[in-house]
Design a protein around this motif. Structure first.
Motif: not given
Length: 841
Positions: A492-495, A676-678, A796-797, A800-803
């Motif tokens: 969900v985070s990556a999407a 890179i995503l952020s 925050f994404v 704190m979520l993805l990593m």
């Protein structure tokens, strides 16, 4: 490093006033340097080695009057009616007296220029009338010559007939043996015929001379006709270039400066503004193009103050004490003052863009608050556990302060790496920002411990002091997350981040023009008025040079100008072309080209590329393109080209630092991939707001291309800040893992231990950067929004979520490192575990 910081912290706590006095002395030196060295800031940007830069250099040699900066003063009647004679006279008087302003090379009176255009048109009409009259006169003369020649031919025929008769009669007389008297009479007739022949020959010569004169006159007339036709054609090509509108209600005063735009002092531009505003004209409004009116933005505004206030609220909620909450803000502001004043002190030595100190201000405030917060938070926890004040300060400085130093190092590396781009103003911005971060780190590990030592237990509130000695092991309550939850979180985070990044595929970069200025500003009004009265392209005319062959005559030069002008006019999206100058030696001709759309439009950018791709006109006349629009396009293209190199350098250096810190291969890779995503998500959000206009009206933002150096700036700063949060979360995870917790449990414990301070730090940075979204300058707005949104999604994404989810899925392999590499790397002990074993608070 940890031991050194521990000793520094204890010394600062013990000699608090000494450290405070030393920093006050540093501030005093910065103030003194500012008062002596500040010489003003530049509002333009330059990149060496651009195509337009080469054209400007050529103009400086051949046509120096056209190599300097230029701007426009816009006069407009308030009622929309044509200027009255009195208003025209007052405007002309201001124009005449502006020639003596500092660094002003020329000021064009629009009414004189329009009168010259009208006179030129009348001259062409009069010339055509004279040509027509001359043609008629030549035709009449030719008719008279033809009639005279016909008469001469008839006389010659009669004479030839008489000669034939006389020759026959003489022959007959000779044959008949006529007497001498008869032959003498015939000789007398021959003499008469010879005299008539002489008269006819003289008449023929006279007619030939008159015919030659007529032929010369006709050749001269044809030459004049060609020149007149060329002049008329050139005038027709430039007919849409006006500086007084067709309805007579708007006039443009073109101001040319002697200095190039990067070297033009702000005082010279302000002198122009003050001059044209010094004598208000009744019924007339005056405004100025960005080249004149774009000044240095304010360092601090209402938005920035609101951001700091919000940061203070976050600190109060987290620390529960006004004294504790105010300390990070006070030290951050103190550091920002030193960094900003120190940076500005060198403005007289190096050419400094106006955004340079503001970038330092943004970073100094944000990281200054966060870095002090990390140390204060660690110190407060130790005090609550019953630690002695000075020992606690030293230990907090050796542990949290050690992490601050390494976190600051990643930011400094990213900022200093801006120098590898080869763009001077970007390198200077990065250096100034790095200096601000270095000062923030130094203050955090010296001034903050000194003040903590002076405050003693008062850093805790009354309620907190009542709980001293109570032991809390919140991290022991942590439990590993469910694997299915980790998988869902990653997907969900990556999407979500990839979806937000979609608009970045359409990103266009450029430099701001008048359309992006605040609505109430003079620059915006000038831009809009010019577009409405004269067309969008007048806001961004192009300057085209043509290298002419040597040894051309005046007529050949004129023909060459016409050939070039016709080629330029044939291009798509060209409204008008006007030859404006030719060098004294005839080597270079300059043309003004008005595009169909504004300076930041896609069509104008394409036009610049099309003009540069043209083959030499007539086989040997090479073209060059400059002008403010072309310069901006070149700068933007060069900045976009250096982004991959910069990203490679920054990521490479920071990966090495993180491998050293975490003693892991996969953790740094996860951190970099998440960044890179952020980053792409941030690019997408910036594009959606500032280019597509999603939500722009609510913030009072005008859409246009993205600030050309924004991607590079965001890449450097956000990478450094992202690694900060990675450091403060992952070091806790590594510490738990090293102390015996299972890999997945260590992730939960490290996250639980560091989440509150990272949440607070993230909110503080978002509030500080977000305050700049309401700045007056569009450049500052986009930088502020990009940094605020980037911290939001990364902290925050990603962090704190993805990593944590990825770390959970990797398990023990997250901490894998080749044994040979582990043996040769030094133990930096960022979390200060060895220090804690040696010193018990």
């Amino acid at each position: 490093m940890a031991e050194l910081l521990y000793r520094l912290g204890k010394f600062a706590a013990r000699r608090g006033w000494v450290v405070v006095t030393a920093w006050l002395a540093v501030l005093a030196i910065a103030v003194g340097g500012f008062l002596v060295g500040f010489k003003g800031l530049a509002t333009s940007f330059d990149v060496p080695g651009t195509a337009s830069g080469e054209v400007v250099a050529e103009l400086e040699e051949a046509l120096p009057d056209y190599a300097g900066a230029a701007g426009t003063v816009v006069f407009e009647t308030t009622d929309g009616e044509a200027f009255t004679d009195e208003q025209r006279a007052e405007i002309s008087a201001l124009v005449d007296s502006a020639a003596d302003l500092p660094d002003v090379a020329d000021v064009i009176d629009p009414f004189d220029a329009e009168q010259e255009r009208a006179d030129r048109e009348q001259e062409l009409a009069d010339g055509q009338a004279r040509l027509d009259a001359g043609e008629a006169e030549l035709d009449a003369g030719q008719q008279q010559l033809d009639a005279a020649k016909a008469q001469l031919d008839a006389g010659q025929a009669q004479l030839d007939a008489g000669q034939a008769q006389l020759d026959a009669a003489r022959q007959q007389a000779v044959d008949a043996g006529a007497p001498d008297e008869q032959l003498a009479a015939l000789d007398a007739q021959q003499a008469e015929l010879d005299a008539q022949q002489a008269q006819l020959d003289a008449g023929a010569q006279q007619l030939a001379d008159q015919q030659a004169q007529l032929d010369d006159g006709r050749a001269e007339l044809e030459t004049n006709a060609v020149q007149l036709e060329q002049g008329a054609e050139l005038l027709a090509l430039s007919s849409d270039i006006r500086i007084v509108s067709e309805d007579g209600s708007t006039a443009l005063v073109n101001v040319a400066f002697t200095e190039p735009r990067m070297e033009l002092p702000e005082s010279s531009k302000q002198a122009v503004i003050e001059h044209f505003e010094s004598e208000p004209i009744e019924g007339v409004e005056v405004s100025f193009s960005t080249e004149i009116a774009q000044g240095v933005p304010q360092l601090v505004g209402v938005g920035e103050i609101v951001g700091v206030v919000f940061a203070a609220i976050v600190l109060i909620v987290m620390l529960g004490s006004l004294i504790a909450a105010s300390l990070p803000i006070v030290t951050a502001i103190f550091g920002v003052a030193i960094a900003a004043l120190g940076t500005l002190s060198f403005s007289g030595v190096v050419q400094m863009a106006s955004v340079t100190p503001i970038l330092g201000l943004m970073l100094g405030l944000a990281v200054g608050i966060d870095y002090s917060l990390f140390i204060i938070n660690r110190h407060r926890k130790q005090l609550l556990e019953g630690a002695e004040v000075r020992e606690s300060v030293g230990l907090a400085n050796g542990t949290a302060g050690n992490a601050v130093v390494f976190a600051g190092t990643t930011v400094v590396v990213a900022l200093f790496a801006l120098n590898v781009t080869g763009v001077p103003f970007l390198g200077l911005m990065g250096t100034a920002g790095a200096v601000a971060v270095i000062i923030a780190v130094l203050i955090a590990v010296s001034l903050t411990p000194a003040i903590l030592g002076l405050l003693g237990p008062r850093i805790l509130g009354k309620r907190a002091r009542a709980r001293i000695g109570e032991v809390h092991h919140e991290d022991l309550k942590a439990k590993p997350m469910a694997t299915w939850r980790a998988i869902v979180t990653v997907v969900v985070s990556a999407a979500a981040l990839l979806t937000i990044a979609i608009p970045a595929l359409d990103m266009r970069v450029g430099l701001p023009d008048g359309s992006s200025e605040p609505v109430e500003s003079a620059s915006y009004r000038a831009f809009e008025t010019t577009e409405q009265a004269f067309g969008a392209g007048v806001n961004g005319p192009l300057l085209v040079t043509a290298d002419l062959p040597g040894g051309l005559t005046d007529a050949e030069q004129l023909q060459a100008q016409l050939d070039v002008a016709n080629v330029l006019a044939e291009q798509d999206n060209v409204v008008a072309v006007a030859p404006i100058a030719i060098a004294d030696d005839g080597s270079v001709a300059a043309f003004q080209v008005v595009p169909a759309e504004g300076p930041n439009s896609e069509s104008t950018e394409q036009l610049v590329h099309d003009l540069r791709d043209l083959p030499p006109v007539d086989g040997d006349i090479a073209l060059g393109v400059a002008g403010q629009a072309a310069i901006n396009i070149d700068i933007s293209a060069n900045l976009a080209a250096v982004l991959p190199l910069y990203l490679t350098v920054v990521v490479g250096l920071s990966l090495l630092i993180m491998i050293l810190v975490f003693r892991s291969i996969l953790v740094p890779l996860i951190a970099t991939g998440g960044f890179i995503l952020s980053l792409f998500a941030t690019f997408g959000a910036v594009t959606a707001l500032f280019q597509w206009g999603w939500g722009a009206d609510a913030l009072g933002i005008h859409t246009g291309p993205i600030l050309s150096f924004l991607p590079v700036i965001l890449t450097g700063i956000l990478f450094g800040l992202a690694m900060d949060y990675q450091l403060f979360l992952a070091t806790g995870m590594r510490e738990a893992y090293v102390h015996g917790a299972s890999a997945r449990l260590a992730v939960a414990r490290g996250f639980r231990a560091g989440r509150s301070v990272v949440i607070a730090a993230g909110l503080i940075m978002i509030s500080v950067f977000g305050g700049f979204v309401f700045a007056e300058s569009t450049m500052i707005r986009s930088i502020g929004f990009g940094l605020a949104f980037g911290v939001l999604v990364d902290a925050f994404v990603v962090r704190m979520l993805l990593m944590p989810a990825l770390m959970h899925l990797l398990g023990r392999s997250a901490w894998w490192i080749p044994k040979w590499l582990d043996r040769i790397m030094p133990d930096v002990d960022v979390e200060g575990a060895a220090l804690e074993r040696r010193h018990h608070a």
